[in-house]
Design a protein around this motif. Sequence first.
Motif, PDB file in Angstrom:
ATOM      1  N   ARG A  54     -12.729 -40.527  30.881  1.00  0.00           N
ATOM      2  CA  ARG A  54     -12.740 -41.540  31.929  1.00  0.00           C
ATOM      3  C   ARG A  54     -11.328 -42.072  32.193  1.00  0.00           C
ATOM      4  O   ARG A  54     -10.913 -42.234  33.348  1.00  0.00           O
ATOM      5  CB  ARG A  54     -13.669 -42.684  31.530  1.00  0.00           C
ATOM      6  CG  ARG A  54     -13.757 -43.806  32.548  1.00  0.00           C
ATOM      7  CD  ARG A  54     -14.583 -44.959  32.024  1.00  0.00           C
ATOM      8  NE  ARG A  54     -14.041 -45.513  30.797  1.00  0.00           N
ATOM      9  CZ  ARG A  54     -13.003 -46.342  30.749  1.00  0.00           C
ATOM     10  NH1 ARG A  54     -12.400 -46.718  31.871  1.00  0.00           N
ATOM     11  NH2 ARG A  54     -12.557 -46.788  29.592  1.00  0.00           N
ATOM     12  N   VAL A  55     -10.581 -42.360  31.123  1.00  0.00           N
ATOM     13  CA  VAL A  55      -9.214 -42.848  31.293  1.00  0.00           C
ATOM     14  C   VAL A  55      -8.352 -41.783  31.968  1.00  0.00           C
ATOM     15  O   VAL A  55      -7.588 -42.078  32.905  1.00  0.00           O
ATOM     16  CB  VAL A  55      -8.610 -43.269  29.944  1.00  0.00           C
ATOM     17  CG1 VAL A  55      -7.146 -43.667  30.108  1.00  0.00           C
ATOM     18  CG2 VAL A  55      -9.402 -44.418  29.332  1.00  0.00           C
ATOM     19  N   ALA A  56      -8.469 -40.535  31.515  1.00  0.00           N
ATOM     20  CA  ALA A  56      -7.677 -39.458  32.111  1.00  0.00           C
ATOM     21  C   ALA A  56      -7.972 -39.324  33.601  1.00  0.00           C
ATOM     22  O   ALA A  56      -7.061 -39.113  34.413  1.00  0.00           O
ATOM     23  CB  ALA A  56      -7.957 -38.143  31.390  1.00  0.00           C
ATOM     24  N   ALA A  57      -9.245 -39.460  33.977  1.00  0.00           N
ATOM     25  CA  ALA A  57      -9.626 -39.327  35.383  1.00  0.00           C
ATOM     26  C   ALA A  57      -9.072 -40.467  36.238  1.00  0.00           C
ATOM     27  O   ALA A  57      -8.928 -40.319  37.457  1.00  0.00           O
ATOM     28  CB  ALA A  57     -11.145 -39.260  35.509  1.00  0.00           C
ATOM     29  N   SER A  58      -8.769 -41.613  35.606  1.00  0.00           N
ATOM     30  CA  SER A  58      -8.249 -42.757  36.351  1.00  0.00           C
ATOM     31  C   SER A  58      -6.752 -42.655  36.611  1.00  0.00           C
ATOM     32  O   SER A  58      -6.206 -43.452  37.377  1.00  0.00           O
ATOM     33  CB  SER A  58      -8.541 -44.058  35.592  1.00  0.00           C
ATOM     34  OG  SER A  58      -7.700 -44.188  34.441  1.00  0.00           O
ATOM     35  N   LEU A  59      -6.090 -41.690  35.986  1.00  0.00           N
ATOM     36  CA  LEU A  59      -4.643 -41.535  36.131  1.00  0.00           C
ATOM     37  C   LEU A  59      -4.337 -40.550  37.257  1.00  0.00           C
ATOM     38  O   LEU A  59      -5.196 -39.788  37.686  1.00  0.00           O
ATOM     39  CB  LEU A  59      -4.042 -41.058  34.816  1.00  0.00           C
ATOM     40  CG  LEU A  59      -4.285 -41.975  33.609  1.00  0.00           C
ATOM     41  CD1 LEU A  59      -3.611 -41.414  32.368  1.00  0.00           C
ATOM     42  CD2 LEU A  59      -3.810 -43.392  33.886  1.00  0.00           C
ATOM     43  N   PRO A  60      -3.107 -40.558  37.769  1.00  0.00           N
ATOM     44  CA  PRO A  60      -2.772 -39.625  38.842  1.00  0.00           C
ATOM     45  C   PRO A  60      -3.092 -38.186  38.469  1.00  0.00           C
ATOM     46  O   PRO A  60      -2.944 -37.773  37.312  1.00  0.00           O
ATOM     47  CB  PRO A  60      -1.257 -39.838  39.007  1.00  0.00           C
ATOM     48  CG  PRO A  60      -1.031 -41.248  38.558  1.00  0.00           C
ATOM     49  CD  PRO A  60      -1.995 -41.461  37.439  1.00  0.00           C
ATOM     50  N   ALA A  61      -3.546 -37.419  39.430  1.00  0.00           N
ATOM     51  CA  ALA A  61      -3.967 -36.042  39.185  1.00  0.00           C
ATOM     52  C   ALA A  61      -2.856 -35.252  38.506  1.00  0.00           C
ATOM     53  O   ALA A  61      -1.695 -35.290  38.918  1.00  0.00           O
ATOM     54  CB  ALA A  61      -4.351 -35.377  40.509  1.00  0.00           C
ATOM     55  N   GLY A  62      -3.233 -34.560  37.456  1.00  0.00           N
ATOM     56  CA  GLY A  62      -2.293 -33.713  36.733  1.00  0.00           C
ATOM     57  C   GLY A  62      -1.394 -34.434  35.760  1.00  0.00           C
ATOM     58  O   GLY A  62      -0.548 -33.797  35.114  1.00  0.00           O
ATOM     59  N   SER A  63      -1.577 -35.762  35.596  1.00  0.00           N
ATOM     60  CA  SER A  63      -0.654 -36.518  34.741  1.00  0.00           C
ATOM     61  C   SER A  63      -1.176 -36.726  33.329  1.00  0.00           C
ATOM     62  O   SER A  63      -0.444 -37.265  32.492  1.00  0.00           O
ATOM     63  CB  SER A  63      -0.354 -37.890  35.364  1.00  0.00           C
ATOM     64  OG  SER A  63      -1.523 -38.706  35.354  1.00  0.00           O
ATOM     65  N   ALA A  64      -2.411 -36.323  33.027  1.00  0.00           N
ATOM     66  CA  ALA A  64      -2.978 -36.637  31.710  1.00  0.00           C
ATOM     67  C   ALA A  64      -3.877 -35.530  31.210  1.00  0.00           C
ATOM     68  O   ALA A  64      -4.587 -34.869  31.983  1.00  0.00           O
ATOM     69  CB  ALA A  64      -3.751 -37.957  31.770  1.00  0.00           C
ATOM     70  N   VAL A  65      -3.836 -35.322  29.914  1.00  0.00           N
ATOM     71  CA  VAL A  65      -4.815 -34.503  29.195  1.00  0.00           C
ATOM     72  C   VAL A  65      -5.350 -35.363  28.060  1.00  0.00           C
ATOM     73  O   VAL A  65      -4.760 -36.392  27.704  1.00  0.00           O
ATOM     74  CB  VAL A  65      -4.198 -33.202  28.646  1.00  0.00           C
ATOM     75  CG1 VAL A  65      -3.710 -32.315  29.780  1.00  0.00           C
ATOM     76  CG2 VAL A  65      -3.047 -33.509  27.668  1.00  0.00           C
TER      77      VAL A  65
END
Length: 303
Positions: A54-65
């Motif tokens: 959920r946290v990863a999905a809230s960040l800019p696309a491609g910025s988190a794994v």
Amino acid sequence: MTGTSAMAGASVLHGRIAVVTGAARGLGAAVARALAARGARVALLGLEEEELARVAASLPAGSAVYRQVDVTDDGGMAAAAEWVGHRLGTPSVVVANAGVAEAGPFQRCDPQLWRRIVEVNLIGGAITARAFLPALLDTRGYHLQIASSAALAPAPLLSAYCASKSGVEAFAHVLRAEVGPRGVGVGIAYLSWAETGMTEEADAHGALRRIKAGMPWPASRLYPVGPVADRLVSGIERRSTHVYGQAWLRAVAAVRPLLPGLVALQSRLGGADGRLEDIEATGLLGAGGRAATRPAGSRTSGQ
């Protein structure tokens, strides 16, 4: 905080790779958002896979794994460090944030939970540093260890938390002395009460109500987690040795030799009287604490 694009363009963190432990909720999630807002790519590590997603999905696309891992698992954290390298590249920022707490009289705290708090907060912080130190040496990076105001002053009813946070402070000082000459910065973050899953349960437990009642303002106040995270990330940008989540903690740090005696005096004068044994221990606080009640062992997954 200013707009994301402006902040990212101005920040020394733009394009850097950062790792945050305990990133599923609360302060860890807020720090991850603040890092991403400054243009960093972020690896989110923690126990709760759905919350990490959920946290990863809230960040800019491609910025988190994200990856599910227990910071007390040496092998799991070593594998996570290798995985981050493959997915994002070599990290130059590590935020050792994962932590749990229980409130209650020492004699009424479950010994296994007391041990677990020390394992997650202190040993987990050291395992995090060990796993990612090769990357930080390679990048001449920066490691931020999240401590607490509990490292500055004793807090009755928080024995394991105070012991573990004092321990991570001492560990970070030693680590700085060892790796500083090799170009790695090491900082310690001191925080008061922030609005996280742990502190949101304060009114539900007699032990936590007792702790807050014994604290003077502004230590008794709850602080929004977003501005606290912004202060921490500003400290990361400066590679600060000490980072204060609330500005007034600088003054507390300046008088810390006096604080144990003052707390003991307050206890003798009635701040913590003989009825402490009537207070029930809380168990590990918050949803994140409940997720950490049992070691995760080799449970690791991510994307």
